[in-house]
Scaffold this active site. Structure first.
Site, PDB file in Angstrom:
ATOM      1  N   ALA A  56       0.921  -1.386   0.507  1.00  0.00           N
ATOM      2  CA  ALA A  56       0.343   0.480  -0.323  1.00  0.00           C
ATOM      3  C   ALA A  56       0.165   1.258  -0.362  1.00  0.00           C
ATOM      4  O   ALA A  56       0.484   2.062  -0.416  1.00  0.00           O
ATOM      5  CB  ALA A  56      -1.038  -0.093   1.424  1.00  0.00           C
ATOM      6  N   HIS A  96      -4.283  -9.658  -5.022  1.00  0.00           N
ATOM      7  CA  HIS A  96      -5.220  -9.624  -3.904  1.00  0.00           C
ATOM      8  C   HIS A  96      -6.443  -8.800  -5.095  1.00  0.00           C
ATOM      9  O   HIS A  96      -7.480  -8.468  -4.424  1.00  0.00           O
ATOM     10  CB  HIS A  96      -5.726  -8.195  -2.376  1.00  0.00           C
ATOM     11  N   CYS A 118     -25.954  -7.491 -12.708  1.00  0.00           N
ATOM     12  CA  CYS A 118     -25.410  -7.508 -13.929  1.00  0.00           C
ATOM     13  C   CYS A 118     -26.895  -7.504 -14.712  1.00  0.00           C
ATOM     14  O   CYS A 118     -27.763  -7.862 -14.535  1.00  0.00           O
ATOM     15  CB  CYS A 118     -25.488  -9.047 -14.270  1.00  0.00           C
ATOM     16  N   ILE A 167       8.791   6.118  -1.126  1.00  0.00           N
ATOM     17  CA  ILE A 167       9.453   5.437  -2.089  1.00  0.00           C
ATOM     18  C   ILE A 167       9.850   6.809  -3.246  1.00  0.00           C
ATOM     19  O   ILE A 167      10.737   5.853  -4.604  1.00  0.00           O
ATOM     20  CB  ILE A 167       8.781   4.152  -2.294  1.00  0.00           C
TER      21      ILE A 167
END
Length: 251
Positions: free
Chosen positions: A32, A129, A163, A245
């Site tokens: 995450a 995931h 749907c 990061i």
């Protein structure tokens, strides 16, 4: 031997650039924290979803049994907190895609469900995931986008998507609590990690299993961990990077 530790973003970027130049089969394993720079909240940090107040704990709302028993509440949470249509790839996503194009990165293994790696251009992505961008009819198998889920054009009186092709129940192609990971995805991720000569772990606390356990298949030369906070596997790393990061991938 003690791990090398870097906290300066520019130094981290220089070192990562050097490592990618000196390795042939790198793999990136992310969580995450890779997407927080894109405005998507993580789960476990101070500002994460697990520290926000909801009618039910997020862990409960993200379970298979809650999806079955409380579909209206599940999809309300899913639309508001799990789908982030406005999010754009950040520097980490973009650089990883560029490294793949240049033949320096073999694969991305991600715990994220936001699809930002693919949006940035990455091709070899193993989504442990699943993804919010696939929402599958459990009756006929038709697949619907996250945009479709948020447009709410076909739903029942409770606000649960239905749907339009067959009236069947829709389920996000996301691994909920109480559900197993996809065996094909696991095997692909394990194979990529097992054949890597460098594994870069980024933006993950490495506490969510079985995903975190996949790193044990790494047998290569260099293990790099980029994370704001310490992880249980820091002692095994050759290099620890503790800066943002996205900044570390600015090379």
């Amino acid at each position: 031997m003690a791990s090398q530790v870097i906290s300066d973003p520019q130094e981290a970027a220089r070192e990562l650039a050097h490592l990618f130049d000196t390795h042939q089969h790198a793999v990136f394993f992310g969580g995450a924290g890779v997407s927080t720079a894109s405005g998507i909240p993580d789960f476990r940090s101070v500002d994460g979803l697990y520290h926000q107040q909801f009618d039910y704990p997020p862990e409960t709302m993200l379970s298979h049994s809650f999806y079955e028993s409380h579909p209206a509440e599940f999809f309300d949470f899913y639309r508001k907190k799990m789908i982030a249509l406005g999010a754009k790839p950040n520097q980490a996503h973009l650089k990883l895609a560029e490294l793949e194009r240049d033949g320096k990165l073999g694969a991305v293994v991600t715990q994220n469900i936001d699809g930002l790696h693919q949006l940035a251009g990455s091709q070899a992505v193993w989504e442990l995931h699943g993804s919010v961008h696939r929402n599958i009819c459990q009756a006929c198998g038709a697949s619907y986008s996250a945009e479709w889920i948020c447009a709410r054009e076909s739903e029942d009186e409770r606000g649960v998507p239905v749907c339009p092709a067959c009236g069947g129940r829709i389920k996000p192609d996301v691994v909920l609590y109480e559900e197993p990971l996809d065996e094909r995805v696991i095997m692909g991720a394990v194979d990529a990690i097992a054949h890597a000569d460098m594994l870069i772990i980024g933006g993950t606390s490495l506490v969510v299993y079985p995903a975190a356990g996949l790193t044990q298949y790494f047998r290569g030369d260099k293990l790099v961990i980029i994370n704001r906070d310490p992880t249980p596997q820091d002692r095994n790393a050759d290099l620890l990077i503790s800066c943002d990061i996205a900044q570390a991938f600015r090379f």
